[in-house]
Design an enzyme around this catalytic site. Sequence first.
Site, PDB file in Angstrom:
ATOM      1  N   GLU A 111       0.821  -1.215   0.000  1.00 33.41           N
ATOM      2  CA  GLU A 111       0.000   0.000   0.000  1.00 33.41           C
ATOM      3  C   GLU A 111       0.847   1.254   0.000  1.00 33.41           C
ATOM      4  O   GLU A 111       1.901   1.300   0.625  1.00 33.41           O
ATOM      5  CB  GLU A 111      -0.814   0.063   1.292  1.00 33.41           C
ATOM      6  CG  GLU A 111      -1.765  -1.053   1.461  1.00 33.41           C
ATOM      7  CD  GLU A 111      -2.476  -0.946   2.797  1.00 33.41           C
ATOM      8  OE1 GLU A 111      -3.207  -1.871   3.120  1.00 33.41           O
ATOM      9  OE2 GLU A 111      -2.295   0.062   3.504  1.00 33.41           O
TER      10      GLU A 111
ATOM     11  N   CYS B 189       3.232   8.381   1.323  1.00 31.45           N
ATOM     12  CA  CYS B 189       3.628   7.507   2.428  1.00 31.45           C
ATOM     13  C   CYS B 189       3.919   6.135   1.840  1.00 31.45           C
ATOM     14  O   CYS B 189       3.021   5.482   1.298  1.00 31.45           O
ATOM     15  CB  CYS B 189       2.491   7.441   3.442  1.00 31.45           C
ATOM     16  SG  CYS B 189       2.830   6.310   4.790  1.00 31.45           S
TER      17      CYS B 189
ATOM     18  N   CYS C 112       5.104  -7.085   8.360  1.00 33.03           N
ATOM     19  CA  CYS C 112       6.029  -6.484   9.319  1.00 33.03           C
ATOM     20  C   CYS C 112       6.199  -7.441  10.490  1.00 33.03           C
ATOM     21  O   CYS C 112       5.251  -8.106  10.887  1.00 33.03           O
ATOM     22  CB  CYS C 112       5.468  -5.148   9.820  1.00 33.03           C
ATOM     23  SG  CYS C 112       6.550  -4.303  10.987  1.00 33.03           S
TER      24      CYS C 112
ATOM     25  N   CYS D 269       3.836  -4.794  16.942  1.00 38.76           N
ATOM     26  CA  CYS D 269       3.192  -3.807  17.823  1.00 38.76           C
ATOM     27  C   CYS D 269       1.701  -4.179  17.928  1.00 38.76           C
ATOM     28  O   CYS D 269       1.030  -4.371  16.905  1.00 38.76           O
ATOM     29  CB  CYS D 269       3.351  -2.401  17.260  1.00 38.76           C
ATOM     30  SG  CYS D 269       5.080  -1.912  17.082  1.00 38.76           S
TER      31      CYS D 269
ATOM     32  N   CYS E 151      -1.162  -2.214  15.912  1.00 42.83           N
ATOM     33  CA  CYS E 151      -0.924  -1.827  14.512  1.00 42.83           C
ATOM     34  C   CYS E 151      -1.466  -2.878  13.556  1.00 42.83           C
ATOM     35  O   CYS E 151      -1.239  -4.075  13.737  1.00 42.83           O
ATOM     36  CB  CYS E 151       0.571  -1.638  14.299  1.00 42.83           C
ATOM     37  SG  CYS E 151       1.003  -1.203  12.610  1.00 42.83           S
TER      38      CYS E 151
ATOM     39  N   CYS F 274      -2.070   2.253   8.231  1.00 42.06           N
ATOM     40  CA  CYS F 274      -1.206   1.203   7.684  1.00 42.06           C
ATOM     41  C   CYS F 274      -1.866  -0.162   7.684  1.00 42.06           C
ATOM     42  O   CYS F 274      -2.406  -0.600   8.669  1.00 42.06           O
ATOM     43  CB  CYS F 274       0.055   1.056   8.523  1.00 42.06           C
ATOM     44  SG  CYS F 274       0.445   2.471   9.488  1.00 42.06           S
TER      45      CYS F 274
HETATM   46  N1  SAH Z   1       7.598   0.641  11.588  1.00 42.47           N
HETATM   47  C1  SAH Z   1       7.672   2.057  11.525  1.00 42.47           C
HETATM   48  C2  SAH Z   1       6.884   2.680  10.388  1.00 42.47           C
HETATM   49  C3  SAH Z   1       5.529   2.105  10.101  1.00 42.47           C
HETATM   50  S1  SAH Z   1       4.224   2.450  11.270  1.00 42.47           S
HETATM   51  C4  SAH Z   1       7.295   2.662  12.841  1.00 42.47           C
HETATM   52  O1  SAH Z   1       6.939   1.909  13.742  1.00 42.47           O
HETATM   53  O2  SAH Z   1       7.400   3.864  13.006  1.00 42.47           O
HETATM   54  C5  SAH Z   1       3.854   4.125  10.939  1.00 42.47           C
HETATM   55  C6  SAH Z   1       3.186   4.854  12.070  1.00 42.47           C
HETATM   56  O3  SAH Z   1       1.810   4.474  12.188  1.00 42.47           O
HETATM   57  C7  SAH Z   1       3.846   4.566  13.393  1.00 42.47           C
HETATM   58  O4  SAH Z   1       4.003   5.693  14.190  1.00 42.47           O
HETATM   59  C8  SAH Z   1       2.863   3.607  13.985  1.00 42.47           C
HETATM   60  O5  SAH Z   1       3.031   3.492  15.337  1.00 42.47           O
HETATM   61  C9  SAH Z   1       1.543   4.223  13.524  1.00 42.47           C
HETATM   62  N2  SAH Z   1       0.388   3.359  13.729  1.00 42.47           N
HETATM   63  C10 SAH Z   1       0.379   2.024  13.840  1.00 42.47           C
HETATM   64  N3  SAH Z   1      -0.851   1.565  14.138  1.00 42.47           N
HETATM   65  C11 SAH Z   1      -1.647   2.648  14.223  1.00 42.47           C
HETATM   66  C12 SAH Z   1      -3.021   2.823  14.515  1.00 42.47           C
HETATM   67  N4  SAH Z   1      -3.808   1.797  14.767  1.00 42.47           N
HETATM   68  N5  SAH Z   1      -3.495   4.087  14.533  1.00 42.47           N
HETATM   69  C13 SAH Z   1      -2.711   5.139  14.265  1.00 42.47           C
HETATM   70  N6  SAH Z   1      -1.395   5.036  13.984  1.00 42.47           N
HETATM   71  C14 SAH Z   1      -0.861   3.802  13.953  1.00 42.47           C
END
Ligand code: SAH
Length: 348
Positions: free
Chosen positions: A91, A104, A111, A115, A118, A334
């Site tokens: 995406e 973006c 991944c 987390c 996410c 994401c």
């Molecule tokens: N792996 C990298 C980049 C990808 S995530 C990182 O962790 O920064 C990109 C951003 O989206 C990160 O700040 C992540 O924490 C955030 N993100 C992930 N899940 C999310 C959600 N459910 N709502 C809003 N932002 C989210």
Amino acid sequence: MKKSIFAFSREKLSQDLINQDEKPFRSVQIFEWIYRKKARSFLEMSNVAKKSQEKLEALYSFDQLEVETWQESADGTKKFLFRLADGNFIETVLMHFNYGDSVCISTQVGCNMGCAFCASGINKRKRNLTVDEMVLQVLSIDERLREENKRVSHIVIMGIGEPFDNYDNVIDFIQIMNDNKGLEIGARHITLSTCGIVPKIKEFALLPLQINLAISLHFPTNEQRNKYMPINHAYPLEELFSAIRFYYEKTNRRITFEYILMDSINDSLEDAGNLVKLVRGLNCYVNLIPMNSTKPEWRRSLQEKTDAFYDYLMKNNVSVTLRKEQGHDIDAACGQLRIKRETQKWQD
Ligand code: SAH
């Protein structure tokens, strides 16, 4: 098999050309043709000798990414689902701001960071994206924008994947985007976001690149971070902040902390107090992010809690911004579009 011409930084292309008995300066011509004039064959490159054109044509490919589908949100944000040559999907999101048009990009298929909140991590990493797969996400969108006399002016490396888990390819990608013979996207217009892979933050600090670094912090204590972000077991906050101080010493660049406000999980005034303690004295700002709900137990903070958190940081002299939301109605967070496609819920 032909190599993608979009996989090469200019330096690496010069080297590859030397290996083919071609003049290294051709890399400048080639960059101008493919990134500025949008040539899609060596035969279009009128300042390249016919013999070389044919030889290069047999060596390098111009294959593009296929747009599988795309969605547009009410605010104009567009989300593209690209199909890769091996059938995987990635995406890419295009956002329009008053300062320009920002893309973006994703850096991996899936991944592995895990987390809990996410959507990207629902599918484990299948593989890293190649340099050309990252470059082509931007080029494909840049080409569309040029039809409207616009261009990609900003890049955020915040899509699916952990960029520092695909470090070498991501650095080549950044160099290609920044190249003054190519798209020439200013380093200050490029932001990379990491969940905190400490050795790579230190390595990155030593590169002569002026790009912005954002850290997905989200929790101000090890106890909370350990619970929801597995990376914290490997690199706890003390190590993360020591790497951040090192980064600042080397680059003098202000760092961004991303903090998703999650209802009753990390949005109390106690959390805000812990956050203030953690970032005090650093040249940084905190970007508060409205949560995109991925599961029922993960909800976005209530407005009054968000306001109180924001005010607390302000009063304690922490620079803070509240991220304006883009594309909420098209699941621009994401991983969400890809999941839809893979679970066949997408309606074309
Ligand atoms: N792996 C990298 C980049 C990808 S995530 C990182 O962790 O920064 C990109 C951003 O989206 C990160 O700040 C992540 O924490 C955030 N993100 C992930 N899940 C999310 C959600 N459910 N709502 C809003 N932002 C989210």
